[in-house]
Write a protein that holds these residues in place. Structure first.
Motif, PDB file in Angstrom:
ATOM      1  N   ILE A 223      38.000 109.964  81.545  1.00  0.00           N
ATOM      2  CA  ILE A 223      38.380 109.245  82.767  1.00  0.00           C
ATOM      3  C   ILE A 223      39.465 108.219  82.466  1.00  0.00           C
ATOM      4  O   ILE A 223      40.453 108.096  83.199  1.00  0.00           O
ATOM      5  CB  ILE A 223      37.139 108.568  83.390  1.00  0.00           C
ATOM      6  CG1 ILE A 223      36.222 109.625  84.029  1.00  0.00           C
ATOM      7  CG2 ILE A 223      37.548 107.546  84.439  1.00  0.00           C
ATOM      8  CD1 ILE A 223      34.974 109.049  84.675  1.00  0.00           C
ATOM      9  N   VAL A 224      39.305 107.488  81.377  1.00  0.00           N
ATOM     10  CA  VAL A 224      40.322 106.505  80.985  1.00  0.00           C
ATOM     11  C   VAL A 224      41.628 107.199  80.628  1.00  0.00           C
ATOM     12  O   VAL A 224      42.718 106.734  80.996  1.00  0.00           O
ATOM     13  CB  VAL A 224      39.806 105.645  79.818  1.00  0.00           C
ATOM     14  CG1 VAL A 224      40.903 104.752  79.271  1.00  0.00           C
ATOM     15  CG2 VAL A 224      38.622 104.806  80.258  1.00  0.00           C
ATOM     16  N   LEU A 225      41.545 108.318  79.932  1.00  0.00           N
ATOM     17  CA  LEU A 225      42.746 109.077  79.584  1.00  0.00           C
ATOM     18  C   LEU A 225      43.478 109.566  80.828  1.00  0.00           C
ATOM     19  O   LEU A 225      44.708 109.466  80.917  1.00  0.00           O
ATOM     20  CB  LEU A 225      42.370 110.255  78.684  1.00  0.00           C
ATOM     21  CG  LEU A 225      43.508 111.215  78.299  1.00  0.00           C
ATOM     22  CD1 LEU A 225      44.591 110.485  77.523  1.00  0.00           C
ATOM     23  CD2 LEU A 225      42.967 112.388  77.500  1.00  0.00           C
ATOM     24  N   GLY A 226      42.742 110.086  81.799  1.00  0.00           N
ATOM     25  CA  GLY A 226      43.379 110.533  83.036  1.00  0.00           C
ATOM     26  C   GLY A 226      44.016 109.393  83.813  1.00  0.00           C
ATOM     27  O   GLY A 226      45.106 109.551  84.383  1.00  0.00           O
ATOM     28  N   ALA A 227      43.362 108.238  83.837  1.00  0.00           N
ATOM     29  CA  ALA A 227      43.925 107.079  84.540  1.00  0.00           C
ATOM     30  C   ALA A 227      45.184 106.573  83.848  1.00  0.00           C
ATOM     31  O   ALA A 227      46.170 106.219  84.508  1.00  0.00           O
ATOM     32  CB  ALA A 227      42.873 105.974  84.631  1.00  0.00           C
ATOM     33  N   ILE A 228      45.180 106.538  82.519  1.00  0.00           N
ATOM     34  CA  ILE A 228      46.370 106.106  81.775  1.00  0.00           C
ATOM     35  C   ILE A 228      47.506 107.097  81.971  1.00  0.00           C
ATOM     36  O   ILE A 228      48.676 106.713  82.163  1.00  0.00           O
ATOM     37  CB  ILE A 228      46.032 105.945  80.281  1.00  0.00           C
ATOM     38  CG1 ILE A 228      45.068 104.782  80.075  1.00  0.00           C
ATOM     39  CG2 ILE A 228      47.293 105.728  79.455  1.00  0.00           C
ATOM     40  CD1 ILE A 228      44.600 104.610  78.642  1.00  0.00           C
ATOM     41  N   LEU A 229      47.194 108.380  81.930  1.00  0.00           N
ATOM     42  CA  LEU A 229      48.206 109.416  82.128  1.00  0.00           C
ATOM     43  C   LEU A 229      48.885 109.275  83.478  1.00  0.00           C
ATOM     44  O   LEU A 229      50.124 109.332  83.582  1.00  0.00           O
ATOM     45  CB  LEU A 229      47.556 110.793  81.989  1.00  0.00           C
ATOM     46  CG  LEU A 229      48.402 112.013  82.358  1.00  0.00           C
ATOM     47  CD1 LEU A 229      49.557 112.154  81.400  1.00  0.00           C
ATOM     48  CD2 LEU A 229      47.551 113.271  82.353  1.00  0.00           C
ATOM     49  N   LEU A 230      48.108 109.051  84.518  1.00  0.00           N
ATOM     50  CA  LEU A 230      48.667 108.933  85.861  1.00  0.00           C
ATOM     51  C   LEU A 230      49.409 107.618  86.037  1.00  0.00           C
ATOM     52  O   LEU A 230      50.489 107.572  86.638  1.00  0.00           O
ATOM     53  CB  LEU A 230      47.542 109.058  86.892  1.00  0.00           C
ATOM     54  CG  LEU A 230      47.969 109.247  88.346  1.00  0.00           C
ATOM     55  CD1 LEU A 230      48.825 110.484  88.506  1.00  0.00           C
ATOM     56  CD2 LEU A 230      46.746 109.335  89.242  1.00  0.00           C
ATOM     57  N   ALA A 231      48.843 106.524  85.523  1.00  0.00           N
ATOM     58  CA  ALA A 231      49.484 105.218  85.676  1.00  0.00           C
ATOM     59  C   ALA A 231      50.821 105.156  84.951  1.00  0.00           C
ATOM     60  O   ALA A 231      51.778 104.547  85.442  1.00  0.00           O
ATOM     61  CB  ALA A 231      48.554 104.117  85.160  1.00  0.00           C
ATOM     62  N   SER A 232      50.912 105.785  83.797  1.00  0.00           N
ATOM     63  CA  SER A 232      52.173 105.771  83.053  1.00  0.00           C
ATOM     64  C   SER A 232      53.269 106.523  83.795  1.00  0.00           C
ATOM     65  O   SER A 232      54.446 106.145  83.727  1.00  0.00           O
ATOM     66  CB  SER A 232      51.970 106.382  81.664  1.00  0.00           C
ATOM     67  OG  SER A 232      51.586 107.744  81.767  1.00  0.00           O
ATOM     68  N   LYS A 233      52.904 107.577  84.511  1.00  0.00           N
ATOM     69  CA  LYS A 233      53.905 108.341  85.261  1.00  0.00           C
ATOM     70  C   LYS A 233      54.321 107.638  86.547  1.00  0.00           C
ATOM     71  O   LYS A 233      55.469 107.748  86.978  1.00  0.00           O
ATOM     72  CB  LYS A 233      53.366 109.733  85.582  1.00  0.00           C
ATOM     73  CG  LYS A 233      53.222 110.626  84.364  1.00  0.00           C
ATOM     74  CD  LYS A 233      52.843 112.046  84.754  1.00  0.00           C
ATOM     75  CE  LYS A 233      52.807 112.944  83.528  1.00  0.00           C
ATOM     76  NZ  LYS A 233      52.489 114.348  83.873  1.00  0.00           N
ATOM     77  N   VAL A 234      53.391 106.925  87.164  1.00  0.00           N
ATOM     78  CA  VAL A 234      53.703 106.250  88.429  1.00  0.00           C
ATOM     79  C   VAL A 234      54.463 104.955  88.173  1.00  0.00           C
ATOM     80  O   VAL A 234      55.409 104.628  88.882  1.00  0.00           O
ATOM     81  CB  VAL A 234      52.408 105.978  89.222  1.00  0.00           C
ATOM     82  CG1 VAL A 234      52.691 105.130  90.448  1.00  0.00           C
ATOM     83  CG2 VAL A 234      51.763 107.294  89.632  1.00  0.00           C
ATOM     84  N   TRP A 235      54.066 104.220  87.133  1.00  0.00           N
ATOM     85  CA  TRP A 235      54.614 102.872  86.952  1.00  0.00           C
ATOM     86  C   TRP A 235      55.918 102.884  86.168  1.00  0.00           C
ATOM     87  O   TRP A 235      56.895 102.246  86.563  1.00  0.00           O
ATOM     88  CB  TRP A 235      53.578 101.986  86.262  1.00  0.00           C
ATOM     89  CG  TRP A 235      54.021 100.563  86.133  1.00  0.00           C
ATOM     90  CD1 TRP A 235      54.601  99.962  85.061  1.00  0.00           C
ATOM     91  CD2 TRP A 235      53.965  99.567  87.155  1.00  0.00           C
ATOM     92  NE1 TRP A 235      54.884  98.662  85.330  1.00  0.00           N
ATOM     93  CE2 TRP A 235      54.511  98.377  86.621  1.00  0.00           C
ATOM     94  CE3 TRP A 235      53.494  99.553  88.468  1.00  0.00           C
ATOM     95  CZ2 TRP A 235      54.596  97.199  87.348  1.00  0.00           C
ATOM     96  CZ3 TRP A 235      53.580  98.377  89.200  1.00  0.00           C
ATOM     97  CH2 TRP A 235      54.124  97.221  88.640  1.00  0.00           C
ATOM     98  N   ASP A 236      55.928 103.557  85.018  1.00  0.00           N
ATOM     99  CA  ASP A 236      57.091 103.504  84.144  1.00  0.00           C
ATOM    100  C   ASP A 236      58.177 104.458  84.619  1.00  0.00           C
ATOM    101  O   ASP A 236      57.898 105.569  85.069  1.00  0.00           O
ATOM    102  CB  ASP A 236      56.696 103.872  82.701  1.00  0.00           C
ATOM    103  CG  ASP A 236      55.792 102.809  82.083  1.00  0.00           C
ATOM    104  OD1 ASP A 236      55.816 101.664  82.579  1.00  0.00           O
ATOM    105  OD2 ASP A 236      55.069 103.125  81.124  1.00  0.00           O
ATOM    106  N   ASP A 237      59.436 103.995  84.502  1.00  0.00           N
ATOM    107  CA  ASP A 237      60.565 104.836  84.892  1.00  0.00           C
ATOM    108  C   ASP A 237      60.712 106.029  83.957  1.00  0.00           C
ATOM    109  O   ASP A 237      60.983 107.153  84.390  1.00  0.00           O
ATOM    110  CB  ASP A 237      61.854 104.007  84.904  1.00  0.00           C
ATOM    111  CG  ASP A 237      61.825 102.930  85.976  1.00  0.00           C
ATOM    112  OD1 ASP A 237      61.128 103.137  86.986  1.00  0.00           O
ATOM    113  OD2 ASP A 237      62.475 101.889  85.793  1.00  0.00           O
ATOM    114  N   GLN A 238      60.558 105.798  82.651  1.00  0.00           N
ATOM    115  CA  GLN A 238      60.620 106.871  81.674  1.00  0.00           C
ATOM    116  C   GLN A 238      59.186 107.208  81.253  1.00  0.00           C
ATOM    117  O   GLN A 238      58.663 106.668  80.277  1.00  0.00           O
ATOM    118  CB  GLN A 238      61.464 106.463  80.477  1.00  0.00           C
ATOM    119  CG  GLN A 238      62.924 106.204  80.836  1.00  0.00           C
ATOM    120  CD  GLN A 238      63.744 105.779  79.633  1.00  0.00           C
ATOM    121  OE1 GLN A 238      63.197 105.486  78.583  1.00  0.00           O
ATOM    122  NE2 GLN A 238      65.046 105.750  79.804  1.00  0.00           N
ATOM    123  N   ALA A 239      58.567 108.070  82.038  1.00  0.00           N
ATOM    124  CA  ALA A 239      57.154 108.367  81.835  1.00  0.00           C
ATOM    125  C   ALA A 239      56.951 109.227  80.589  1.00  0.00           C
ATOM    126  O   ALA A 239      57.850 109.961  80.151  1.00  0.00           O
ATOM    127  CB  ALA A 239      56.583 109.087  83.060  1.00  0.00           C
TER     128      ALA A 239
END
Length: 349
Positions: A223-239
């Motif tokens: 669950i933490v891995l999935g949340a980090i994966l999604l947050a990194s793509k939404v927040w960071d410009d260079q995901a």
């Protein structure tokens, strides 16, 4: 054109004229329901409005709703404060002439103590510590009411390493240090920011609310891995790409990462929006959690250079909103478009 083997065969004009020689009066066709047309898609106007839902059911969407992790930590925080108070009284009774070490720094007229964490630029190390502590309270004080365990998050079915998963993997709660090491490893390897950690916690609580599941020893890593994966793509410009996480977790496949991301998004109902008010609420609630658990951010005395930087930021904001203040100082305005702008400049000398 006149080939009879053509796929578009039409009748001759004579037959068409004879068919329409007697016109029938116009009769409007009855409206067909979605069941009759075979289309069961929900119209956007029929969807349930988030603002109409009770606040306690969507804390990751509503800025005035209390965060789940802060509510789950209240019981343990009260017990810790009680034990600290008892230890403090015991220490005073045993050492009457020794006041004990000073644990906190307080500002005075001559010295101001500030930390380097702000809502726009949080401290990375301590933000990850606070997020790990929030996840720890989620697992420790979870609702044991027989909620379902989704297969995509089950570490037994989808292991993150080739090492054998223990038979009692779902019985023992992880320690806070174990959660912190797992999150810190992903953030340091992928070079993620502190803001991404806060968004990760928002997505985690949104998943628990929308999917009506609990985070437990059997599923917390995925669950933490999935949340980090999604947050990194939404927040960071260079995901970070999914294949990059496979370089960090070497025993996981790209297909597993893709499926984890897809099902995570479906459980979130593709709601990846994080308003600034919700982000700020989670940031300050994490600071409250740190304060209650003696995990205070490092304080440093305000130096001359830092004071000059703060003063420069204050002047920049002053120039930015100068035109807005001029409009607000008009002698007469319409009652329909009446706006009141409160402005308080920060002066540091």
């Amino acid at each position: 054109m006149g080939n009879t083997t053509s796929c578009c065969v039409s009748s001759s004009p004579k037959h068409r004229r004879s068919n329409h020689s007697r016109l029938e009066p116009y009769r409007p066709e009855p409206e067909l329901s979605r069941e009759d047309t075979g289309c069961n898609l929900q119209h956007i106007s029929d969807r349930e409005n988030i603002d109409d839902l009770p606040m306690e059911y969507n804390p990751s969407d509503h800025p005035r709703a209390s965060t789940i992790f802060l509510s789950k930590s209240q019981t343990d925080v009260r017990e810790k404060r009680k034990s600290l108070y008892i230890n403090h009284l015991t220490h005073i009774s045993e050492n009457k002439h020794y006041p004990g070490p000073v644990r906190r720094k307080y500002s005075s007229c001559s010295t101001i103590f500030l930390d380097d964490s702000t809502v726009s630029q949080p401290n990375l190390k301590y933000t990850i510590k606070c997020v790990a502590l929030a996840i720890y309270y989620h697992i420790k004080n979870r609702d044991i009411d027989g909620r379902m365990l989704l297969d995509i998050f089950d570490e037994k079915l989808h292991p993150l390493s080739k090492s054998e998963v223990p038979a009692d993997y779902d019985k023992h709660d992880p320690e806070q240090k174990q959660i912190y090491r797992f999150v810190r490893t992903l953030f340091s390897a992928a070079q993620l920011t502190a803001e991404c950690a806060i968004v990760t916690l928002v997505y985690l609580e949104r998943l628990l609310t929308y999917a009506e599941i609990d985070i437990c020893p059997a599923n917390w890593k995925r669950i933490v891995l999935g949340a980090i994966l999604l947050a990194s793509k939404v927040w960071d410009d260079q995901a970070v790409w999914n294949v990059d996480y496979c370089q960090i977790l070497k025993d996981i496949t790209v297909e597993d990462m893709n499926e984890l991301e897809r099902q995570f998004l479906e459980l979130l109902q593709f709601n990846i929006n994080v308003p600034s008010s919700v982000y700020a609420k989670y940031y300050f609630d994490l600071r409250s959690l740190a304060e209650a658990n003696n995990l205070s951010f490092p304080l440093e005395p305000l130096s001359r250079d830092k004071a000059q930087k703060l003063e420069a930021i204050s002047r920049l904001c002053d120039d930015k909103y100068k035109d807005l203040r001029k409009l607000a100082k008009k002698r007469s305005v319409s009652a329909d478009n009446l706006t009141v702008v409160r402005w308080c400049p920060a002066i540091i000398s």
